[in-house]
Scaffold this active site. Structure first.
Site, PDB file in Angstrom:
ATOM      1  N   THR A  36       0.837  -1.211   0.000  1.00  0.00           N
ATOM      2  CA  THR A  36       0.000   0.000   0.000  1.00  0.00           C
ATOM      3  C   THR A  36       0.867   1.255   0.000  1.00  0.00           C
ATOM      4  OG1 THR A  36      -0.211  -0.122   2.401  1.00  0.00           O
ATOM      5  CG2 THR A  36      -2.018  -1.042   1.130  1.00  0.00           C
ATOM      6  N   GLY A  37       2.105   1.122   0.434  1.00  0.00           N
ATOM      7  CA  GLY A  37       3.036   2.251   0.357  1.00  0.00           C
ATOM      8  C   GLY A  37       3.512   2.444  -1.071  1.00  0.00           C
ATOM      9  N   ASP A  55       9.180  -7.609   3.212  1.00  0.00           N
ATOM     10  CA  ASP A  55       7.876  -7.829   3.828  1.00  0.00           C
ATOM     11  C   ASP A  55       8.112  -8.186   5.290  1.00  0.00           C
ATOM     12  OD1 ASP A  55       5.409  -9.184   4.621  1.00  0.00           O
ATOM     13  OD2 ASP A  55       4.915  -9.108   2.485  1.00  0.00           O
ATOM     14  N   TYR A 143      -9.590  -6.670  11.671  1.00  0.00           N
ATOM     15  CA  TYR A 143      -8.553  -5.628  11.724  1.00  0.00           C
ATOM     16  C   TYR A 143      -8.360  -5.124  13.152  1.00  0.00           C
ATOM     17  CZ  TYR A 143      -6.379  -1.044  11.237  1.00  0.00           C
ATOM     18  OH  TYR A 143      -5.565   0.050  11.393  1.00  0.00           O
ATOM     19  N   VAL A 173      -6.261   8.965  11.042  1.00  0.00           N
ATOM     20  CA  VAL A 173      -5.251   9.933  10.602  1.00  0.00           C
ATOM     21  C   VAL A 173      -5.522  10.338   9.146  1.00  0.00           C
ATOM     22  CG1 VAL A 173      -2.769  10.357  10.390  1.00  0.00           C
ATOM     23  CG2 VAL A 173      -3.627   8.744  12.122  1.00  0.00           C
TER      24      VAL A 173
HETATM   25  C1  UD2 Z   1     -10.350   2.509  11.361  1.00  0.00           C
HETATM   26  C2  UD2 Z   1      -9.834   3.106  12.666  1.00  0.00           C
HETATM   27  C3  UD2 Z   1      -8.651   4.022  12.361  1.00  0.00           C
HETATM   28  C4  UD2 Z   1      -7.568   3.313  11.559  1.00  0.00           C
HETATM   29  C5  UD2 Z   1      -8.215   2.780  10.291  1.00  0.00           C
HETATM   30  C6  UD2 Z   1      -7.239   2.032   9.392  1.00  0.00           C
HETATM   31  C7  UD2 Z   1     -11.934   3.301  13.949  1.00  0.00           C
HETATM   32  C8  UD2 Z   1     -12.885   4.224  14.616  1.00  0.00           C
HETATM   33  N1  UD2 Z   1     -10.895   3.886  13.303  1.00  0.00           N
HETATM   34  O1  UD2 Z   1     -10.829   3.575  10.579  1.00  0.00           O
HETATM   35  O2  UD2 Z   1      -8.107   4.514  13.573  1.00  0.00           O
HETATM   36  O3  UD2 Z   1      -6.989   2.270  12.316  1.00  0.00           O
HETATM   37  O4  UD2 Z   1      -9.302   1.878  10.637  1.00  0.00           O
HETATM   38  O5  UD2 Z   1      -7.903   1.513   8.262  1.00  0.00           O
HETATM   39  O6  UD2 Z   1     -12.092   2.093  14.012  1.00  0.00           O
HETATM   40  N2  UD2 Z   1     -16.790   5.614   4.680  1.00  0.00           N
HETATM   41  C9  UD2 Z   1     -17.733   6.174   3.836  1.00  0.00           C
HETATM   42  N3  UD2 Z   1     -17.434   6.262   2.509  1.00  0.00           N
HETATM   43  C10 UD2 Z   1     -16.247   5.831   1.994  1.00  0.00           C
HETATM   44  C11 UD2 Z   1     -15.278   5.282   2.874  1.00  0.00           C
HETATM   45  C12 UD2 Z   1     -15.603   5.194   4.220  1.00  0.00           C
HETATM   46  O7  UD2 Z   1     -18.823   6.552   4.247  1.00  0.00           O
HETATM   47  O8  UD2 Z   1     -16.040   5.939   0.774  1.00  0.00           O
HETATM   48  C13 UD2 Z   1     -17.115   5.558   6.127  1.00  0.00           C
HETATM   49  C14 UD2 Z   1     -16.862   4.220   6.798  1.00  0.00           C
HETATM   50  O9  UD2 Z   1     -17.967   3.360   6.656  1.00  0.00           O
HETATM   51  C15 UD2 Z   1     -16.646   4.690   8.248  1.00  0.00           C
HETATM   52  C16 UD2 Z   1     -15.960   6.052   8.092  1.00  0.00           C
HETATM   53  O10 UD2 Z   1     -16.236   6.474   6.761  1.00  0.00           O
HETATM   54  O11 UD2 Z   1     -17.868   4.872   8.916  1.00  0.00           O
HETATM   55  C17 UD2 Z   1     -14.465   5.993   8.259  1.00  0.00           C
HETATM   56  O12 UD2 Z   1     -13.968   4.929   7.454  1.00  0.00           O
HETATM   57  P1  UD2 Z   1     -12.412   4.753   7.156  1.00  0.00           P
HETATM   58  O13 UD2 Z   1     -12.254   3.537   6.317  1.00  0.00           O
HETATM   59  O14 UD2 Z   1     -11.834   6.022   6.726  1.00  0.00           O
HETATM   60  O15 UD2 Z   1     -11.807   4.524   8.607  1.00  0.00           O
HETATM   61  P2  UD2 Z   1     -12.281   3.624   9.890  1.00  0.00           P
HETATM   62  O16 UD2 Z   1     -13.139   4.452  10.759  1.00  0.00           O
HETATM   63  O17 UD2 Z   1     -12.712   2.286   9.472  1.00  0.00           O
END
Ligand code: UD2
Length: 326
Positions: A36-37, A55, A143, A173
């Site tokens: 991914t980097g 890796d 995860y 982040v």
């Molecule tokens: C989780 C962790 C975060 C980090 C990350 C790594 C939480 C609260 N946060 O992020 O700290 O470890 O995983 O991957 O668990 N979404 C949309 N539309 C899109 C993409 C995402 O609505 O096109 C929503 C998604 O369903 C979620 C929010 O946006 O409710 C954030 O999603 P994300 O994938 O940016 O990050 P998240 O919260 O899973």
């Protein structure tokens, strides 16, 4: 002696850390399998960094690089909640086995402190906000479990194998160089590119879920502080800003900054999604000297400018530059 290792150093957070270490005059080695980097993230500093395209699942290759290092920042991971549900094996192997390998290599190679990128996902859904490090973890996805196991291992390596470790639970982040190109990309990277390309993003669920979005430079500050703070080995700290914004609010704010009207589309909620996320920052402030420098809106504007500059580089400058309200 002053060799610094950054696993995942070609990723968007890792490369921001690498830049900062270089600015401090450090010798930096990156371990990254470029899954991914991307080496583009290290473009203008490439000649000053040693990149090992290894890796972290391959102990025999990473161990000699890590042995004797002064500090190890372990950021390499297969991120994404949905990816870990759709394809759990690679994320399990990288996030658990790979983390074990990094810690083992550091312990056996007598390296200095390991700072581990843990995740706020470990909390799951809590009855109370903000989320405090003392709360019982309730992971909701593979995860989240994987990142939590990494934390537990970091603490156990401190307790049982005489290795200094600190875990930082990153809270969503965002910032320059976050890759928007995959369906698993962080939501803000998708929002930024949708906005600049004048497309409506898809919000999963009702958009009222909330996150403590944290600007990458504040996380880099905290990584550096965690690497030097006294008497914190084996501990876990939140790495968030302490704020909380819903996706609906965030998309509205971005449209206002850009001066456009682009209603979002809505899709089904994602399995494994945490509803609300917000960091309690007290322990990080008290023991690490955490002092976030960027408000959410400042971070959004800086990042938006960066994505705009990238679009301009691709020759789409006129459209990308339109309607900027700053
Ligand atoms: C989780 C962790 C975060 C980090 C990350 C790594 C939480 C609260 N946060 O992020 O700290 O470890 O995983 O991957 O668990 N979404 C949309 N539309 C899109 C993409 C995402 O609505 O096109 C929503 C998604 O369903 C979620 C929010 O946006 O409710 C954030 O999603 P994300 O994938 O940016 O990050 P998240 O919260 O899973």
């Amino acid at each position: 002696m002053n060799r610094y290792i950054v696993t995942g150093g070609a990723g968007f957070i890792g490369s921001a850390l690498v830049r900062r270490l270089l600015a401090q005059g450090r010798r930096v080695h990156v371990i990254d399998n470029l899954s991914t980097g991307n080496l583009d993230n290290l473009e203008e500093v490439a000649e000053r960094v040693t990149v090992h395209e290894f890796d972290i699942r391959d102990y025999d290759r990473i161990a000699p690089v890590i042995a004797g290092a002064y500090r190890v920042f372990h950021l390499a991971a297969v991120p994404s909640v949905p990816k870990s549900i759709l394809d759990p094996v690679p994320s399990h192997e990288c996030n658990i086995d790979g983390t074990f390998n990094v810690l083992r290599a550091a312990a056996e190679g007598k390296a200095g402190r390991v700072v581990y990128a843990a995740s706020s996902s470990a909390y799951g859904d809590t009855a109370v906000l903000p989320k405090v490090e003392t709360m019982t973890p309730r992971p909701k996805s593979p995860y989240a479990v994987q990142k939590l196991v990494g934390e537990y291992y970091a603490t156990i390596f401190s307790d049982c194998f005489d290795l200094e470790t600190v875990s930082l639970r990153f809270f969503n982040v965002f910032g320059p160089r976050q890759d928007p190109s995959s369906p698993y990309s962080g939501v803000l990277s998708i929002f930024f590119t949708s906005l600049l390309e004048r497309r409506s993003p898809t919000i999963f669920g009702d958009g009222e879920q909330s996150r403590d979005f944290t600007y990458v430079e504040d996380v880099v500050d905290l990584l550096l502080k965690a690497s030097e703070a006294p008497s914190v080995s084996g501990e876990v700290f939140n790495a968030g800003n302490g704020g909380r914004y819903t996706l609906n609010e965030t998309w509205r704010l971005l449209q206002a900054i850009e001066g456009v009207d682009l209603p979002a589309r809505y899709g089904a909620p994602r399995p494994g999604d945490v509803r609300d996320s917000q960091a309690d920052t007290k322990e990080a402030v008290r023991k690490l000297g955490h002092a976030p420098r960027f408000s959410f809106e400042q971070g959004l504007r800086l990042t938006l400018d960066w994505y705009r500059s990238q679009l301009a580089r691709k020759g789409d400058g006129i459209r990308a530059g339109a309607n900027l309200v700053s």
